[in-house]
Design a protein around this motif. Structure first.
Motif, PDB file in Angstrom:
ATOM      1  N   LEU A   1       0.829  -1.207   0.000  1.00 52.72           N
ATOM      2  CA  LEU A   1       0.000   0.000   0.000  1.00 52.72           C
ATOM      3  C   LEU A   1       0.862   1.256   0.000  1.00 52.72           C
ATOM      4  CD1 LEU A   1      -2.815   1.240   0.091  1.00 52.72           C
ATOM      5  CD2 LEU A   1      -2.744   1.042   2.600  1.00 52.72           C
ATOM      6  N   ARG A   2       1.950   1.222   0.799  1.00 51.90           N
ATOM      7  CA  ARG A   2       2.829   2.385   0.836  1.00 51.90           C
ATOM      8  C   ARG A   2       3.501   2.613  -0.528  1.00 51.90           C
ATOM      9  NH1 ARG A   2       4.107   0.407   6.058  1.00 51.90           N
ATOM     10  NH2 ARG A   2       5.929  -0.688   5.207  1.00 51.90           N
ATOM     11  N   VAL A   3       3.891   1.502  -1.164  1.00 52.02           N
ATOM     12  CA  VAL A   3       4.499   1.624  -2.498  1.00 52.02           C
ATOM     13  C   VAL A   3       3.499   2.237  -3.486  1.00 52.02           C
ATOM     14  CG1 VAL A   3       5.413   0.359  -4.484  1.00 52.02           C
ATOM     15  CG2 VAL A   3       6.163  -0.219  -2.163  1.00 52.02           C
ATOM     16  N   ASP A   4       2.243   1.743  -3.433  1.00 45.06           N
ATOM     17  CA  ASP A   4       1.211   2.272  -4.321  1.00 45.06           C
ATOM     18  C   ASP A   4       0.969   3.753  -4.063  1.00 45.06           C
ATOM     19  OD1 ASP A   4       0.922  -0.175  -5.500  1.00 45.06           O
ATOM     20  OD2 ASP A   4      -0.865  -0.754  -4.344  1.00 45.06           O
TER      21      ASP A   4
ATOM     22  N   GLN B   1       3.862   5.761  -5.417  1.00 44.81           N
ATOM     23  CA  GLN B   1       3.773   5.855  -6.879  1.00 44.81           C
ATOM     24  C   GLN B   1       2.678   6.837  -7.302  1.00 44.81           C
ATOM     25  OE1 GLN B   1       3.212   1.792  -8.140  1.00 44.81           O
ATOM     26  NE2 GLN B   1       5.428   1.356  -8.194  1.00 44.81           N
ATOM     27  N   ARG B   2       1.517   6.767  -6.623  1.00 44.44           N
ATOM     28  CA  ARG B   2       0.417   7.672  -6.955  1.00 44.44           C
ATOM     29  C   ARG B   2       0.813   9.110  -6.660  1.00 44.44           C
ATOM     30  NH1 ARG B   2      -5.872   6.692  -5.662  1.00 44.44           N
ATOM     31  NH2 ARG B   2      -5.304   4.981  -7.040  1.00 44.44           N
ATOM     32  N   ASN B   3       1.500   9.299  -5.507  1.00 40.83           N
ATOM     33  CA  ASN B   3       1.926  10.662  -5.173  1.00 40.83           C
ATOM     34  C   ASN B   3       2.906  11.202  -6.209  1.00 40.83           C
ATOM     35  OD1 ASN B   3       0.332  10.843  -2.880  1.00 40.83           O
ATOM     36  ND2 ASN B   3       1.930  10.018  -1.528  1.00 40.83           N
ATOM     37  N   ARG B   4       3.857  10.307  -6.626  1.00 38.65           N
ATOM     38  CA  ARG B   4       4.797  10.746  -7.668  1.00 38.65           C
ATOM     39  C   ARG B   4       4.057  11.068  -8.961  1.00 38.65           C
ATOM     40  NH1 ARG B   4       8.195   6.653  -5.520  1.00 38.65           N
ATOM     41  NH2 ARG B   4       7.524   5.183  -7.135  1.00 38.65           N
ATOM     42  N   HIS B   5       3.077  10.264  -9.313  1.00 40.42           N
ATOM     43  CA  HIS B   5       2.271  10.510 -10.518  1.00 40.42           C
ATOM     44  C   HIS B   5       1.522  11.836 -10.410  1.00 40.42           C
ATOM     45  CE1 HIS B   5      -0.145   9.698 -14.059  1.00 40.42           C
ATOM     46  NE2 HIS B   5      -1.257   9.916 -13.324  1.00 40.42           N
TER      47      HIS B   5
END
Length: 528
Positions: free
Chosen positions: A17-20, A23-27
């Protein structure tokens, strides 16, 4: 399931979940950066108005170019309907709504027309509207790009005006020169049999016709020359010879005002490389100007000399002079010294403008001097002098070989019967055999049988133009060697080019003096 195992699963799910989330925050950060770059790009464009409309046509965004072109700040216009930018006539016919309807239906709309700024002024705009759809093809709004093309439209209007002016001047020259040519020919005939009693009135008519012809030439030339429509046909010329010939043509108006003229030549051999016609025009205007503004009984001095690498001509007079206020602007268009109604010699104020432009086209300069009112004036023309002795000698030898009069067969084709008939009489008195035709078709028929050495062919013939007649002549073997002379009132550079393209050998502008025509005929090639 043991507690330890369950904890491990939860820890794994949390890592995923943290990885997702990372990634979403970077996106999202990349998306925000991309949107910011796009916004900065659009906002930084100052030459185009780029803005977005909502589906109803209300302004939703506004860039710097829109503010510059239309005059509104974003805070003033966002939320307003875009029809505000249109003229009242366009709003009355619902043109803004039409633009959006077409854009939505066809995927694009482009138009040019008048748009209104905040201050009420109008500008000529190029408009492109593109509909914006989401992933489900629902309309989200419209993107609109507007360019200010007012300068381009103004330039196009200027070019169109120039084109129309060229056409008008060509027609004006034709319409004015035709009757003048007929009068000049008639005068040449009448002078041969004139009695002493009628000679004075004839000289008056002759002088005034010449004055009218020069006015026509100056009016047409000032437009062509100042707009760069004239090219020079340079040759090596003896300055004194050119000035002497022009001075001789000015004798009637000089005599009418009882002026004395002194032609001085410190150097007998002053040569220039110039266009003979244009150099004569320079000299004539300066002498005419001196005559015009010098009271009866005055004195005019023309001084020719070579100074270093320059041929110098000074024209001095004892006339009314030039005021210190007028002197700096004396070469400007339509500027005159004396504009009072009781001035006995008027003018259009274009002669000195022509002189200055023509002198500069020859690589020279001109200056005006005067001590003020009543102190006379002096004009000094400086032209590059020619020192090439070989070129000068060849020019002199060519002039010495000028041919003697020869009887020629000549055809005159002109729908102006007075002009054609009087010119025929003048040429017959010179000893030539002459035929006349009043239409292009008659000219072809007569020429086929008559086999003329030369044809004086008018351009503006009815039905079949002079250009068409010339092309027909060039296709007929029996007329292939006939010299074709465009004898016309159309005298602009484009007219000369068209005449050459049609097959003419010479281009003579009406009216032309009998001596000019005689010299042209003498140069015609011999025919078997």
């Amino acid at each position: 399931m043991s507690i330890d195992r369950r904890l491990k699963e939860l820890e794994e799910e949390n890592r995923t979940l943290r990885v997702d989330l990372e990634q979403r925050n970077r996106h999202l950060d990349n998306l925000r950066e991309s949107e910011e770059r796009f916004r900065l790009l659009v906002d930084g464009v100052k030459d185009y108005a780029i803005f977005v409309l909502d589906p109803s046509g209300n302004v939703a965004s506004w860039n710097t170019g829109a503010q510059k072109i239309k005059g509104y700040y974003a805070s003033e216009i966002i939320g307003s309907h875009f029809s505000r930018f249109y003229t009242s006539e366009d709003r009355a016919r619902h043109w803004p709504e039409h633009e959006l309807t077409v854009a939505r239906a066809e995927g694009r709309f482009e138009d040019e027309g008048w748009r209104v700024r905040k201050d009420g002024t109008c500008f000529w705009a190029n408009v492109i509207i593109t509909p914006l759809f989401d992933g489900e093809h629902s309309l989200r709004g419209f993107a609109k790009v507007t360019r200010d093309l007012t300068t381009r439209r103004r330039m196009e209007a200027i070019q169109e005006y120039a084109r129309q002016m060229d056409q008008f001047l060509a027609m004006l020259g034709h319409e004015l020169r035709n009757p003048l040519a007929a009068i000049v020919n008639a005068l040449a005939l009448v002078r041969r049999d004139a009695s002493p009693v009628s000679s004075d009135p004839l000289r008056v008519v002759d002088r005034q016709v010449g004055h009218l012809a020069r006015i026509v030439d100056d009016l047409l030339d000032v437009s062509r020359i100042t707009r760069g429509k004239v090219t020079l046909k340079r040759e090596i010329l003896h300055l004194k010879e050119v000035v002497s010939l022009v001075l001789e043509s000015c004798r009637p108006m000089i005599a009418a005002r009882r002026h004395s003229v002194d032609l001085q030549t410190a150097d007998s051999e002053v040569w220039v490389e110039a266009d003979r016609t244009r150099l004569s025009q320079i000299v004539f205007n300066l002498i005419g100007n001196a005559v015009k503004y010098t009271p009866v009984g005055g004195h005019i001095t023309i001084d020719l000399r070579r100074e270093a690498n320059e041929a110098v001509m000074r024209v001095r007079d004892t006339g009314i002079g030039i005021s210190t206020v007028l002197l700096p602007n004396v070469f400007d268009l339509f500027v005159q010294g004396d504009k009072s109604l009781d001035c006995d010699e008027g003018g259009l104020g274009i002669g000195l403008t022509l002189v200055k432009t023509l002198v500069e086209m020859h690589g020279g300069s001109i200056a005006a001097y005067s001590g003020g009112q009543g102190e006379g004036s002096e004009f000094i023309v400086r032209l590059p002098a020619v020192h090439d002795r070989v070129a000068i000698r060849e020019t002199s030898m060519a002039a010495a070989k000028f041919g003697s009069p020869v009887r020629r067969r000549i055809l005159i084709a002109d729908d102006n019967r007075d002009l054609a008939d009087t010119l025929a009489s003048v040429l017959e008195l010179m000893g030539h055999e002459v035929r006349t035709a009043y239409t292009g078709q008659d000219a072809i028929s007569i020429a086929t049988e008559f086999r003329p050495a030369a044809v004086f062919l008018d351009i503006g013939l009815p039905g079949m133009s002079g250009y068409d007649v010339a092309r027909t002549f060039r296709r007929l073997p029996e007329l292939a060697r006939t010299t074709l002379i465009a004898f016309t009132g159309y005298g602009q550079e484009d007219d000369r080019r068209r005449a050459k393209d049609a097959g003419f050998d010479h281009h003579v502008v009406k009216p032309a003096e009998a001596d000019t025509l005689a010299k042209l005929i003498e140069t015609l090639p011999e025919r078997d």
